[in-house]
Each structure stands twice: as C-alpha cells, then as structure tokens.
Design a protein around this motif. Structure first.
Motif, PDB file in Angstrom:
ATOM      1  N   ALA B  42      53.220  33.193  56.481  1.00  0.00           N
ATOM      2  CA  ALA B  42      53.968  32.069  55.912  1.00  0.00           C
ATOM      3  C   ALA B  42      54.975  32.559  54.878  1.00  0.00           C
ATOM      4  CB  ALA B  42      53.000  31.071  55.279  1.00  0.00           C
ATOM      5  N   TYR B  43      54.527  33.504  54.065  1.00  0.00           N
ATOM      6  CA  TYR B  43      55.374  34.036  53.001  1.00  0.00           C
ATOM      7  C   TYR B  43      56.604  34.734  53.588  1.00  0.00           C
ATOM      8  CZ  TYR B  43      56.608  37.010  48.977  1.00  0.00           C
ATOM      9  OH  TYR B  43      57.270  37.647  47.957  1.00  0.00           O
ATOM     10  N   PHE B  44      56.384  35.582  54.579  1.00  0.00           N
ATOM     11  CA  PHE B  44      57.509  36.323  55.167  1.00  0.00           C
ATOM     12  C   PHE B  44      58.400  35.409  55.997  1.00  0.00           C
ATOM     13  CE2 PHE B  44      54.598  40.233  55.044  1.00  0.00           C
ATOM     14  CZ  PHE B  44      55.108  40.617  53.808  1.00  0.00           C
ATOM     15  N   ARG B  45      57.786  34.475  56.720  1.00  0.00           N
ATOM     16  CA  ARG B  45      58.598  33.622  57.590  1.00  0.00           C
ATOM     17  C   ARG B  45      59.561  32.782  56.762  1.00  0.00           C
ATOM     18  NH1 ARG B  45      55.357  31.394  62.460  1.00  0.00           N
ATOM     19  NH2 ARG B  45      55.698  33.509  63.194  1.00  0.00           N
ATOM     20  N   LYS B  46      59.099  32.352  55.601  1.00  0.00           N
ATOM     21  CA  LYS B  46      59.941  31.532  54.740  1.00  0.00           C
ATOM     22  C   LYS B  46      61.104  32.350  54.172  1.00  0.00           C
ATOM     23  CE  LYS B  46      59.417  28.550  50.712  1.00  0.00           C
ATOM     24  NZ  LYS B  46      58.473  28.172  49.658  1.00  0.00           N
ATOM     25  N   ARG B  47      60.878  33.639  53.978  1.00  0.00           N
ATOM     26  CA  ARG B  47      61.884  34.465  53.320  1.00  0.00           C
ATOM     27  C   ARG B  47      62.711  35.299  54.278  1.00  0.00           C
ATOM     28  NH1 ARG B  47      57.977  32.985  50.397  1.00  0.00           N
ATOM     29  NH2 ARG B  47      58.244  32.595  48.170  1.00  0.00           N
ATOM     30  N   LEU B  48      62.324  35.372  55.519  1.00  0.00           N
ATOM     31  CA  LEU B  48      63.084  36.141  56.506  1.00  0.00           C
ATOM     32  C   LEU B  48      63.619  35.202  57.585  1.00  0.00           C
ATOM     33  CD1 LEU B  48      60.788  39.270  57.005  1.00  0.00           C
ATOM     34  CD2 LEU B  48      63.102  39.289  56.084  1.00  0.00           C
ATOM     35  N   PRO B  52      63.609  36.313  62.128  1.00  0.00           N
ATOM     36  CA  PRO B  52      62.267  35.876  62.510  1.00  0.00           C
ATOM     37  C   PRO B  52      61.518  36.949  63.312  1.00  0.00           C
ATOM     38  CG  PRO B  52      63.949  34.676  63.725  1.00  0.00           C
ATOM     39  CD  PRO B  52      64.663  35.455  62.676  1.00  0.00           C
ATOM     40  N   ASP B  53      62.268  37.811  64.002  1.00  0.00           N
ATOM     41  CA  ASP B  53      61.630  38.868  64.797  1.00  0.00           C
ATOM     42  C   ASP B  53      60.867  39.871  63.941  1.00  0.00           C
ATOM     43  OD1 ASP B  53      62.893  37.696  66.801  1.00  0.00           O
ATOM     44  OD2 ASP B  53      64.129  39.404  67.411  1.00  0.00           O
ATOM     45  N   GLU B  54      61.270  39.963  62.676  1.00  0.00           N
ATOM     46  CA  GLU B  54      60.682  40.995  61.834  1.00  0.00           C
ATOM     47  C   GLU B  54      59.346  40.554  61.241  1.00  0.00           C
ATOM     48  OE1 GLU B  54      62.122  44.067  61.067  1.00  0.00           O
ATOM     49  OE2 GLU B  54      63.516  43.540  62.670  1.00  0.00           O
ATOM     50  N   VAL B  55      59.080  39.238  61.290  1.00  0.00           N
ATOM     51  CA  VAL B  55      57.951  38.708  60.522  1.00  0.00           C
ATOM     52  C   VAL B  55      56.630  39.352  60.915  1.00  0.00           C
ATOM     53  CG1 VAL B  55      56.583  36.639  60.075  1.00  0.00           C
ATOM     54  CG2 VAL B  55      59.084  36.528  59.971  1.00  0.00           C
ATOM     55  N   GLU B  56      56.317  39.361  62.228  1.00  0.00           N
ATOM     56  CA  GLU B  56      54.994  39.820  62.631  1.00  0.00           C
ATOM     57  C   GLU B  56      54.803  41.320  62.358  1.00  0.00           C
ATOM     58  OE1 GLU B  56      53.222  37.280  63.184  1.00  0.00           O
ATOM     59  OE2 GLU B  56      51.386  38.456  63.315  1.00  0.00           O
ATOM     60  N   ASP B  57      55.894  42.089  62.552  1.00  0.00           N
ATOM     61  CA  ASP B  57      55.798  43.523  62.232  1.00  0.00           C
ATOM     62  C   ASP B  57      55.489  43.727  60.760  1.00  0.00           C
ATOM     63  OD1 ASP B  57      56.305  44.190  64.775  1.00  0.00           O
ATOM     64  OD2 ASP B  57      58.294  45.044  64.463  1.00  0.00           O
ATOM     65  N   LEU B  58      56.143  42.911  59.918  1.00  0.00           N
ATOM     66  CA  LEU B  58      55.938  43.068  58.478  1.00  0.00           C
ATOM     67  C   LEU B  58      54.530  42.611  58.074  1.00  0.00           C
ATOM     68  CD1 LEU B  58      57.572  44.213  56.185  1.00  0.00           C
ATOM     69  CD2 LEU B  58      58.368  41.921  55.635  1.00  0.00           C
ATOM     70  N   VAL B  59      54.018  41.586  58.752  1.00  0.00           N
ATOM     71  CA  VAL B  59      52.634  41.164  58.495  1.00  0.00           C
ATOM     72  C   VAL B  59      51.691  42.329  58.788  1.00  0.00           C
ATOM     73  CG1 VAL B  59      50.744  39.675  59.297  1.00  0.00           C
ATOM     74  CG2 VAL B  59      53.028  38.705  58.922  1.00  0.00           C
ATOM     75  N   THR B 118      50.099  28.635  54.568  1.00  0.00           N
ATOM     76  CA  THR B 118      49.532  29.507  55.593  1.00  0.00           C
ATOM     77  C   THR B 118      50.292  29.285  56.889  1.00  0.00           C
ATOM     78  OG1 THR B 118      47.953  27.907  56.422  1.00  0.00           O
ATOM     79  CG2 THR B 118      47.208  29.309  54.618  1.00  0.00           C
ATOM     80  N   ASP B 119      50.231  30.251  57.766  1.00  0.00           N
ATOM     81  CA  ASP B 119      50.866  30.145  59.057  1.00  0.00           C
ATOM     82  C   ASP B 119      50.023  30.968  60.009  1.00  0.00           C
ATOM     83  OD1 ASP B 119      52.415  30.195  61.288  1.00  0.00           O
ATOM     84  OD2 ASP B 119      54.308  30.304  60.185  1.00  0.00           O
ATOM     85  N   SER B 120      49.327  30.298  60.909  1.00  0.00           N
ATOM     86  CA  SER B 120      48.401  31.043  61.765  1.00  0.00           C
ATOM     87  C   SER B 120      48.989  31.294  63.141  1.00  0.00           C
ATOM     88  CB  SER B 120      47.080  30.299  61.878  1.00  0.00           C
ATOM     89  OG  SER B 120      47.333  28.987  62.274  1.00  0.00           O
ATOM     90  N   GLU B 121      50.254  30.894  63.356  1.00  0.00           N
ATOM     91  CA  GLU B 121      50.854  31.136  64.657  1.00  0.00           C
ATOM     92  C   GLU B 121      51.498  32.504  64.696  1.00  0.00           C
ATOM     93  OE1 GLU B 121      53.421  28.205  66.566  1.00  0.00           O
ATOM     94  OE2 GLU B 121      52.241  26.718  65.484  1.00  0.00           O
TER      95      GLU B 121
END
Lengths: 213, 200
Positions: B42-48, B52-59, B118-121
C-alpha cells in the motif's frame, strides 16, 4: 517467485535473530581497530619519552577526556544511525560540547599568554604532522567500523559514514596520546580536531558507496 | 475506529508478532511478514503511481532487506518507525537509482498512515527471486532450498548434502545476504520505461 512464496521462504527455518548485534559488532570492530592502531603506533612512532611524566599533568587528563568524550558521543551517534528509525535527538549537541569546552579553554590560555607566545602555543612543536598521524592511526578503525556498519542498516549513509569516521578519528587520537607530547589547549582545539575531522570527511564520502544495502 | 486507534492497535499487535518471531517462532514470523507485505504494498503503490510495475519488486526487495537486517530492531523503538525507515530507504534508493525523484507524488516523511493502509492484491513481480536463487553457488543454494523451500531441519539438510550443520546455517545466512546484493545489482542494470519527468 510470488511474494507469498517469498514470505514462506523467509519464514521457514525460523526468524530467530542474532541478539545484541550492534554491541557485538562494534565491540569487535573497535577492539580490533584499537589494537591495530596501537601496533602501528609502536612500530612507526613509538611511545613518547615524556609519557610517564605527563600522566602527572592535569592537562594530560583534560586531553584524554576531550578525545574520549568525543569517542563516546560519536559511538552513540553511530549506534543510532545503524538502526532504521532511531532518532539522533541530543547526540549531535553532545558531540559539540567537548569541542566547545576545549575552544573556551584555548581562548582563556591565549588571552592569558604573552602576545609573542601565542603563535607558539597554537602551533606547538608538531602541528605539521599531528593531523596526518591521527588520520593514519584511524585508518584501521575506519575500515573496521565501516565493516561493522555494513552488516547493520544505516539509512542516512553520508551521515552514518561521517559518524563512523569521527568515532575512528577520536579512537585514533586516543592511541596517538601515547606518542604525542602536546598538552596545550589551543593546539588540541585545532590540530587534534583537524586530525579527527580527516577520517570524518573520509567516512562521509565513503558512506554512500560502502554502506548501501 | 479512528486512524490513530487503528495505528496503535496495529503497532501493538505487529510488534508482539515480531518479538515472538525474533525469538524464533516461525509461524509468528510468517504471519508478521504476510501482514507487513500488505502494508509495504500500500505504501509503495501510493508513492509509485507512475511506476506501478515497480511496486511488487520493491515489496519483495524490502521484505528481504527487513529479513536480513532484522537484528537491527530494538524492542524499545516503535515498530512503525523502524519499518517505515526501511521502506522509505528502499523507495528513495529505487528513485535515486533511476534519478527519477520527480515520480514522487506523496511526501515521504509521513509515517503516520504506514500501519493503517494495507493492500493485499499482489501484482506479478517482474524480477524472479526464484531465478536469482538458482544463480547462487551450491554451498548457499542447497542449504536455502532444503531448509527454507523444502522445510527440512538443519540436521536433515546436513545429512542430505554432506555439509556440516554449521555450514548449512552459514550457507543460509550468506545466501540470503547474497540474494539481497543480487537484487540491488540487478535493479541498477534493469532498463526502465521511458517516462519523461515533469519539469518544475
């Protein structure tokens, strides 16, 4: 690999963490660094002939207190900067206190002295080599402290590197007290400080390259 | 419940889980990491928003970093401050690597909502940690595969590989660190979609 699989991977086999990791790493780094710096001093410079006699001088203990309190203050900064989210709070101010006190003492000494003697008090007999010898002795400490910090989690890399550098410089200056006969406050306030600031600057520059994780 | 109330409740619960995890309870650790990954996402998705492609890698990169540096957590500190500082460090590091700091749409300093959102997707990660794992040398890869993927005990993994038990433990530890380094290096090289930053 999906994130849920990564979570399984990380959690499997337990998450038990090394305990007292910071204290252990820095105790080892400082002990090894001090030992190496002392060997360097014994091999290259030797212990001052007047070292025994200087133990009786109150100014020797002022000098030791000045360097040691900088070492303690920078160690506190290093410990905090090695933990994500820990705040520095009053630590930078505490680091400045010994320097300001030494400067105040230096000004008092210079004002009380005969004007023709002032330059001599400031330069002592060894001003040209003192900062570089302190910097040289702090090299093994800087290597050891940056190694210790690399295994932790600094998030402000330049500042963390600078704090590791100041810790190394003040420990190097502590070892240098074995060799250096200078006891004048004006000398200590300038040349010792400069000697400790050289590894501080080196640590700040190295931090962002060596401390990334 | 108010945001502040939820934050305090989450802080207390997650901190309890982490302390049990750090004492060696694997199920608590798994629950903690799972919940944490939703907060990180959730934190990264809001700031990136622009990447959006980078979010899951950064998680995933952050989870591995948190795992590897978990010995830096001090129980006297709020969990939120610790986790947020790591997430922010990883985010700034990513943006700096790409010199695309303009991508920020939200101030980084704000940790107040970290444990609320939170973001569980989970999206698909672009970088395959499994593949990176395959590139590790055997003395690190086999201990990780046996103890962490197949769930064998250290003793069983030692018997299977002919390595000593301490070599298995060292191999897991070094391998996880090596994995983090590989991620750091691979993300420097990775090409990046050409998005022109806004001029200010």
């Amino acid at each position: 690999m999906k994130t849920d699989d990564l979570v399984m991977l990380l959690a499997n086999g337990g998450g038990a963490a090394e305990r007292h990791a910071l204290a252990r790493r820095y105790a080892l780094a400082i002990a090894l660094g001090l030992a190496t710096a002392t060997l360097l001093l014994l091999a290259l410079l030797g212990v001052s002939h007047s070292f025994g006699a200087s133990l009786l001088s109150p100014m020797f203990w002022v000098k030791l207190g000045y360097v040691a309190s900088l070492a303690v203050a920078s160690l506190l900064a290093v410990l905090r900067l090695s933990r994500p989210g820990a705040r520095l709070d009053w630590v930078p101010a505490a680091t400045a206190v010994p320097v300001l006190l030494m400067w105040a003492l230096a000004v008092a000494v210079l004002l009380a002295a005969d004007p023709v003697q002032r330059l001599g008090l400031l330069l002592g007999a060894t001003w040209a080599v003192c900062p570089f010898l302190i910097a040289m002795l702090s090299v093994p400490l800087l290597v050891a402290n940056l190694w210790a910090m690399r295994g932790l989690a600094p998030t402000r890399l330049t500042l963390a590197g600078a704090a590791a550098g100041l810790l190394s410089g003040s420990c190097g200056a502590l070892v240098y007290c074995l060799h250096c006969p200078e006891l004048g406050a004006p000398f200590l306030g300038v040349w010792y400080l400069l000697g400790m600031l050289i590894p501080t600057a080196a640590g700040a520059l190295l931090g962002r390259y060596t401390l990334r994780w | 419940m108010t945001d502040q109330g939820r934050l305090n409740a989450n802080e207390a619960r997650l901190k309890g889980l982490l302390l049990r995890a750090l004492a060696g309870e694997a199920p608590a650790y798994q629950a903690w990491l799972k919940e944490l990954s939703a907060h990180l996402r959730a934190y990264f998705r809001k700031r990136l928003t622009r990447f959006p492609d980078e979010v899951e890698d950064l998680v995933q990169e952050s989870l591995l970093a948190i795992h590897n540096q978990r010995h830096t957590y001090d129980a006297d500190l709020p969990l939120t401050a610790w986790v947020h500082a790591i997430a922010k460090y990883k985010l700034v590091d990513l943006l700096r690597r790409r010199a695309r700091r303009d991508a920020l749409t939200d101030p980084l300093e704000d940790e107040s909502d970290f444990l609320v959102a939170t973001d569980s997707e989970a999206a698909e990660a672009k970088r395959d940690v499994g593949k990176l794992l395959g590139q590790l040398p055997d003395r690190q890869r086999l201990p990780i595969v046996h103890t962490k993927l197949e769930g064998l005990s250290v003793a069983e993994a030692a018997r299977l590989t002919g390595m000593s038990e301490s070599a298995i433990k060292v191999g897991v530890h070094r391998g996880m660190k090596a994995l983090a380094v590989m991620i750091l290096e691979s993300s420097v090289d990775r090409s990046f979609s050409p998005v022109r930053p806004h001029e200010h």
